[in-house]
Design an enzyme around this catalytic site. Structure first.
Site, PDB file in Angstrom:
ATOM      1  N   GLY A  43      28.123  35.413  47.953  1.00  0.00           N
ATOM      2  CA  GLY A  43      28.543  36.401  46.960  1.00  0.00           C
ATOM      3  C   GLY A  43      28.246  36.032  45.512  1.00  0.00           C
ATOM      4  O   GLY A  43      27.872  36.885  44.715  1.00  0.00           O
ATOM      5  N   ASP A 102      40.309  38.615  44.625  1.00  0.00           N
ATOM      6  CA  ASP A 102      40.928  39.779  45.255  1.00  0.00           C
ATOM      7  C   ASP A 102      42.352  39.401  45.688  1.00  0.00           C
ATOM      8  O   ASP A 102      43.276  39.466  44.887  1.00  0.00           O
ATOM      9  CB  ASP A 102      40.037  40.234  46.410  1.00  0.00           C
ATOM     10  N   LYS A 130      40.101  41.943  40.731  1.00  0.00           N
ATOM     11  CA  LYS A 130      40.801  43.182  41.090  1.00  0.00           C
ATOM     12  C   LYS A 130      42.271  42.951  40.837  1.00  0.00           C
ATOM     13  O   LYS A 130      42.861  42.004  41.348  1.00  0.00           O
ATOM     14  CB  LYS A 130      40.630  43.464  42.589  1.00  0.00           C
ATOM     15  N   PHE A 151      36.534  48.937  46.932  1.00  0.00           N
ATOM     16  CA  PHE A 151      35.565  48.026  47.528  1.00  0.00           C
ATOM     17  C   PHE A 151      34.203  48.245  46.878  1.00  0.00           C
ATOM     18  O   PHE A 151      33.661  49.343  46.909  1.00  0.00           O
ATOM     19  CB  PHE A 151      35.489  48.227  49.046  1.00  0.00           C
ATOM     20  N   VAL A 152      33.679  47.179  46.271  1.00  0.00           N
ATOM     21  CA  VAL A 152      32.419  47.302  45.533  1.00  0.00           C
ATOM     22  C   VAL A 152      31.314  46.446  46.157  1.00  0.00           C
ATOM     23  O   VAL A 152      31.588  45.458  46.829  1.00  0.00           O
ATOM     24  CB  VAL A 152      32.597  46.908  44.045  1.00  0.00           C
ATOM     25  N   ASP A 158      28.556  42.138  48.982  1.00  0.00           N
ATOM     26  CA  ASP A 158      27.973  42.819  50.143  1.00  0.00           C
ATOM     27  C   ASP A 158      28.967  43.704  50.864  1.00  0.00           C
ATOM     28  O   ASP A 158      30.178  43.565  50.737  1.00  0.00           O
ATOM     29  CB  ASP A 158      27.488  41.783  51.158  1.00  0.00           C
TER      30      ASP A 158
END
Ligand code: IMP
Ligand code: MG
Length: 183
Positions: A43, A102, A130, A151-152, A158
């Protein structure tokens, strides 16, 4: 691929500008020191590459891989460390880089592990944060953007390993989550 987004949350230009600003911030913060960076891949791959080119300090780079997602848009249980770092962290200024903060589980687990290795300092830098999703209390030292709880994907993030190579960050249209051909 960009047509598969219903909303762009961070543009390519904003990413370029913010990675420059954060690079300056980190350069000033550690002035004169060497930093050992641990990037959480896959990521944080794109963010790390752009950010570090804006950090004007001696840097040692290593990567670690942690998995908490199994082709789902929500974290499944506890993060699993798939491989650990090979660089020595003891007595070093360690900076962990992740794509997004998150629930807080990933970064709290990894900082707890690294703290046991006696770094001189241990800090964290995340591209996105977030708000309102934290399950474990955690505050990152350097934050790129605070985003809503959606959700991005893109710029390293991904959905089921797709969309990492988008040059902006956005919200995927619901019809592209779990298409049957990905089974
Ligand atoms: P945490 O352990 O819940 O804080 O989650 C951190 C990890 O979950 C990140 O490194 C991402 O891999 C993943 N993640 C959380 N939110 C998103 C998202 O919106 N898109 C893609 N991956 C996400
Ligand atoms: Mg991830």
């Amino acid at each position: 691929m960009i047509d598969e987004l219903e909303q762009i949350v961070v543009t390519e230009e904003q990413l370029a500008e913010r990675t420059r600003e954060l690079g300056d911030e980190i350069t000033k913060f550690y002035a004169g020191e060497e930093v050992t960076v641990v990037s959480i891949i896959n990521g944080a791959l794109f963010f790390t590459a752009d950010l570090l080119r804006n950090v004007k300090l001696p840097v040692r780079l290593d990567c670690t891989r942690i998995s908490s997602y199994r082709n789902e848009a929500r974290a499944q249980g506890e993060p699993e460390i798939l491989y650990s770092v090979t660089l020595e962290l003891e007595s070093r200024h360690v900076l962990i880089i992740d794509d997004i903060l998150d629930t807080g589980k990933t970064l709290s687990k990894i900082t707890e592990m690294f703290q046991k290795l006696n770094p001189q300092s241990l800090r964290t830098c995340v591209l996105l944060e977030k708000l309102g999703r934290r399950e474990v209390p955690f505050t990152a030292d350097f934050v790129g953007f605070r985003i809503p709880d959606k959700f991005v994907v893109g710029y390293g993030l991904d959905f089921a390993e797709r969309y990492r190579n988008l040059s902006c960050i956005g919200v995927l249209r619901p019809e592209f989550q779990n298409p049957p051909e990905w089974a």
